[in-house]
Design an enzyme around this catalytic site. Sequence first.
Site, short mmCIF file in Angstrom:
data_model
loop_
_atom_site.label_atom_id
_atom_site.label_comp_id
_atom_site.label_asym_id
_atom_site.label_seq_id
_atom_site.Cartn_x
_atom_site.Cartn_y
_atom_site.Cartn_z
N GLU A 156 0.83 -0.97 0.04
CA GLU A 156 -0.06 -0.12 0.03
C GLU A 156 0.85 1.24 0.10
O GLU A 156 0.59 2.19 -0.60
CB GLU A 156 -0.84 0.10 1.01
N ARG A 165 -6.89 2.72 14.58
CA ARG A 165 -7.88 1.51 14.27
C ARG A 165 -7.97 0.54 15.60
O ARG A 165 -9.17 0.26 15.74
CB ARG A 165 -7.70 0.90 12.94
N GLU A 173 -10.67 -7.91 5.14
CA GLU A 173 -10.10 -7.86 6.39
C GLU A 173 -10.91 -8.51 7.79
O GLU A 173 -10.35 -9.20 8.42
CB GLU A 173 -9.78 -6.67 6.77
#
Length: 1359
Positions: A829, A907, A1295
């Site tokens: 990413e 997160r 995910e």
Amino acid sequence: MGSLINKENDVKEPKDAILYINGVLKLLPNGLAHLTLLEYLRGLTGTKLGCGEGGCGACTVMVSYFDHNSKKCVHQAINACLAPLYSVEGMHVLTAEGLGNRKFGLHPVQESLASRHGSQCGFCTPGFVMSMYALLRSTKTPPTEEQIEESLAGNLCRCTGYRPILDAFRVFAKSNDLLYTNGSVPSQEPKDGEFICPSTGKPCSCGPTQETINQADGSCKGYKAVSYNEIDGSSYTNKEIIFPPQLILRKTSYLSLNGFGGIKWIRPLLLKHVLDLKSRYPDAKLVVGNTELGIETRLKKIHYPVFVAVTHVPELNILTVNDDGVEIGAGVRITELRKFLKKVIEERSVYETSACKAIIEQIKWFAGTQIRNVASVGGNICTASPISDLNPLWMASRAKFRIVDCKGNVRDTLAEKFFLGYRKVDLGSNEILLSVFVPWTRKFEFVKEFKQAHRRDDDIALVNAGMRVYLEKHKQKWIVSDACIVYGGVGPVSLLAVKTNGCLVGKEWNKELLQNSLETLQRDVLMSDDAPGGMVEFRKSLTLSFFFKFFLWVSHQMDLFNESVPVSHLSAIESFHRPSVMGSQDYDVPKQGTAVGSPEVHMSARLQVTGEAEYTDDTPMGPAGLHAALILSKKPHARLLSINDSGARSSPGFAGIFFAKDIPGYNSTGPVVEDEEVFASEIVTCVGQVIGVVVADTHENAKLAARKVNVEYEVLPAILSIEDAVKAKSFHPNSYRALSKGDVDLCFKSDKCHKIIEGEVHIGGQEHFYLEPQSTFVWTMDGGNEVHMISSTQAPQKHQKYVAQVLGLPMSKVVCKVKRLGGGFGGKETRSDFFAAVAAVPAYILNRPVKLVLDRDIDMMVSGQRHSFFGKYKVGFTNEGKVLALDLEIYNNGGNSLDLSLPILERALYHSDNVYEIPHVRVNGSVCFTNYPSNTAFRGFGVPQGMLVTENWIQRIAMEVKKSPEEIRELNFISEGSILRYGQRVEDCTLQRLWDQLKKSCNFLKVRSEVDKFNLCNRWKKRGIAMIPTKFGISFNRKFMNQAGALVQVYTDGTVLVTHGGVEMGQGLRTKVAQIAASEFEIPLSSVFISETSTDKVPNASPTAASASSDMYGAAVLDACKQLKARMEPIATLKKHTSFEKLVNACYLERVDLSAHGFYIVPDIGFNWTTGKGHPFRYFTYGAAFAEVEIDTLTGDFHTRAADVILDLGFSINPAIDVGQIEGAFVQGMGWVALEELKWGDDAHKWVPPGCLFTCGPGNYKIPSVNDVPFKFKVSLLKDAPNDKAVHSSKAVGEPPFFLASSVFFAIKDAIIAARVESGSHGWFPLDNPATPERIRMACADDFTAPFSKPDFRPKLSV
Ligand SMILES: Cc1cc2nc3c(=O)[nH]c(=O)nc-3n(C[C@H](O)[C@H](O)[C@H](O)COP(=O)(O)OP(=O)(O)OC[C@H]3O[C@@H](n4cnc5c(N)ncnc54)[C@H](O)[C@@H]3O)c2cc1C
Ligand code: FES
Ligand code: FES
């Protein structure tokens, strides 16, 4: 001593070297002795480079040769990356391209794999195809399912979780032709809903899915019978490439060839000539499989000038049965040895072959098939590796080694005297090993093998052993007349336990002998605290466990069990048996339009199974192309004093070298803050930081030049763990984050909290191990005015941005294209962008194409991993187990740049409640700055770590209040309308439904009682179970990233080309998006095509990440389709058009614009970290999983007996792809919780240089293999649960299932609890993640761990 020299014939003259590739003859020129077969084959795209060290199987090809002795063709799978090119001279090499292709038809093996969803990213796929094909070609009778699974042990897949691959290949394990040809005649009655496999006659998962059953004709569409005759080794279909008849007639010839760097490759055919060569070149290396030498030359960079390939020397390949034992030539391959010994066992008396059986059993766990097919007995012995699996057995079984010198003089030596020291043997430079003699065992003489590794399949041992005892009866007592106990993995050489052997002989075989031996062993096996390899307590305890097992095993053989040993102890010696995997998938197919909802096959699957699919490294470069290699820091923290590159400049093929000063634009990058230098200018802050780049004509030359750059450092203090960082307050700037709700302190003080617990959770990192390494290919156009690149990246837009920045160009002049990735999982990413920026510098300055493909070890060392985490919790709860207050601190190891560490921490904080209602919460955290390479995104993005901390304290509460963790979980569930700690309201919560369905599906209470019963009856094996829920918030953390663009073009033949900002990395994004377009236009899926992702088609795209791409790009494409339909509507309403093609043509003639740009923004999201409140997620994906495991408490070995996973994915756009994502994520998650451990040079691992990664290849970093798949693997999608917040009522999948694998972790813990109870330990104990065999075994504290550690011992972990 005898002499062999006179028996030899003369040397024949060499002929031309040849090779057949896919049926085509190739002349092998001189000068290529330095090449591997893979390097030679790389023009073809079907043989991939995944690791270069024989550990992944991506490079598997089949080689065939005619064996003049047996007069048969031999077909074998081998690793092309380790096979020297000249080693396959005179053979036929078949690659995936040679099996079948899309134009002329797929081979049944390929077809089956494609149609059964066995290929996701496709990078591993040709390797699997070739392993399976080689198995079929090498057996006359159909292979068993067990053989199929075993043959795939050397092939790794990071995407699929293996189940669909096994299902695809199981159709070839047919045992009865009738079952195939005359419809299914099951050999046993199916139970309700069970499918009986026509290949085996047993229940299995290759049957029809719910969807296919529901089809009108009731036939099983997903299953395609394959006639075994098509792929039988004895006959060929007319499409198959046959073994070239010319090779049958061709006599093998002597070879003498050269290679780069003065390398000589000589292949003598006679022993006499081998000996001549050895006297001429005393330092010559004999080579057979090259599986040791290949690692030495390629990874360790050791240069050997002369190789003598002894594969064709008859005396070295003997396998003879003598009156007193068997003789095995040193050149005999491990596969051949196993076959031979199996035959011997069948033919000889049982008592004679105890050693042979032990060798066969050990070989079962020796490497993978590809390695065993080429690796030799002599190579294994002469390497004298301290962890050789066979050397302890040779020593224990009184084997003798026959050695011959250059003059032909022969001497014999006992195996136990042969190994002198670390990789040192009793072999002069004028001697070679000729053969091994293993004597028959006598009556009441027993030999047994032992091995414990990180992973059961294809892994080198941590500790292994060979043990022998010879008992004789004196006065009604069994007395040890002779014994030999040998261990591997506990010292520099296979260790003869001399004192123990002495203590055994002359003693009666009874419990007292056991006790004395266990005590004596502790004096035999001495290891210092920082012994290389670490795990000292574990390794020492294994030596005792193995001996204990040996004692029980021999007692059992002697029928002494009931007398002195309780039956429950039998559990210590039951060997591991793996039934073939049974998978089942349960989902509804609410089809929407022509394609949405249908379990379509991945759009690239057929390209992938044939090896035709192209990845970045497959892009041809042309003659001007250059290869890049990185100049990397060797210190974790240091000032750069000087760089001397003169050696590199004079290196062969050198074309340029570039450092910070050469960068035309800006030398900094970073996705959140630009805190990372492309080339280090003054200070390096981790081992592996890029200092510069070299380009040269070949990859090898570029690497050679990079190695010649000398850097002088002034070493500075380094921070090498989270704990050190916290102590030193070493945090990334502005990375502190906090969330709160209620009043935690007040609640702790109140009398509502009946109990308060405090603890710490350590969670190790995880390597992405995408099969395709980081790769980028950059070139200039128009005289350097434009820069283009093809990259393996999840973020083409970031490539464009960084490259523009580093070159000082406008973004409009830089284009990044992505065809497909061989896996990403988050690792491509942001880190991939960095490598594109590096490669762009030489490409731009030299105006030449540059390819940068990282070697696996470099990739693992420099490109970052899943963050390790450290959590400190304080939890208050009631006596019933109701949680009232949580105070939590979380730290993640960011490494030397911020990268995505802050959103990952955020997160983790959001999700650190998992699915639980906690009235009073305070969570805060910071990103630690450490001197490691920057850690980065990985499937789950901090969520799994946050939730794992939670589940740790939930499990602890359960122990405190004496309830099951499942009860505590359910008691604390959130529900519809709950307000989460960040202010978001829970809506459409399907958690309880999922949980209830799972409980029923796995039959939780019944299994619980069965497990408890099993545990009562088995002292040394324990089972455990766990059910884990999850909730995963969907949306990017940053609001601006929740946007997506697409371009839809309709052509006059009625086909549609879709381009969007997302990339295909195996997750099936393109297939799902194409399904959406097909349904919208009401055309077949085959009319829609998605070619590639390109920044010049769709600009400013967010990375393909956060599981949200199908939602976002699906919606953007839908938007474009709707625009086009609106434009076509006036013409469509005329209803004159019988097909879409005709309608499009009519629109074209009416000058309707048939190209549309679609756009989508995720509505109603946003979050404010100052207030700590907002609506960060569009919705949640919920799921739950059950796992049952069994552990061997004496060794820490474990396997997953069952996994049952259920997810709420709304109305799935493609249930087959979603199931693939769930299975893949679950197995990847199993790796994280139980197998994969990163070991860095830190305080815990002093034997590794500071800041260096020890586990930097598949050799010592073990991702799950086919052997780790749960025996029963059930995946269900919740039915009737549409999600109105995403396209076509679907939900994101990539995910969310990952964390559900923690059910395996907690099931392991449950099993350990049962083991500890046996030794009187009833309290809670910590278990760090991953629960590797070391952690499992040491937590099962008992008499065999007691001499080395306390029951609360916590094995070392790099965090
Ligand atoms: C992925 C992988 C997995 C592996 N797994 C295992 C495992 O599970 N267990 C295990 O024990 N090993 C394992 N190994 C190690 C290796 O495969 C074995 O040691 C193998 O038997 C070596 O045989 P070879 O023919 O490939 O040796 P080569 O590499 O060809 O030779 C090795 C050394 O032996 C010397 N040599 C070979 N024959 C003779 C001879 N007749 N006389 C004198 N010297 C000789 C060579 O000169 C060389 O120095 C693994 C290796 C790899 C790459
Ligand atoms: S590339 Fe050959 S085994 Fe990995
Ligand atoms: S499909 Fe196997 S690694 Fe991707």
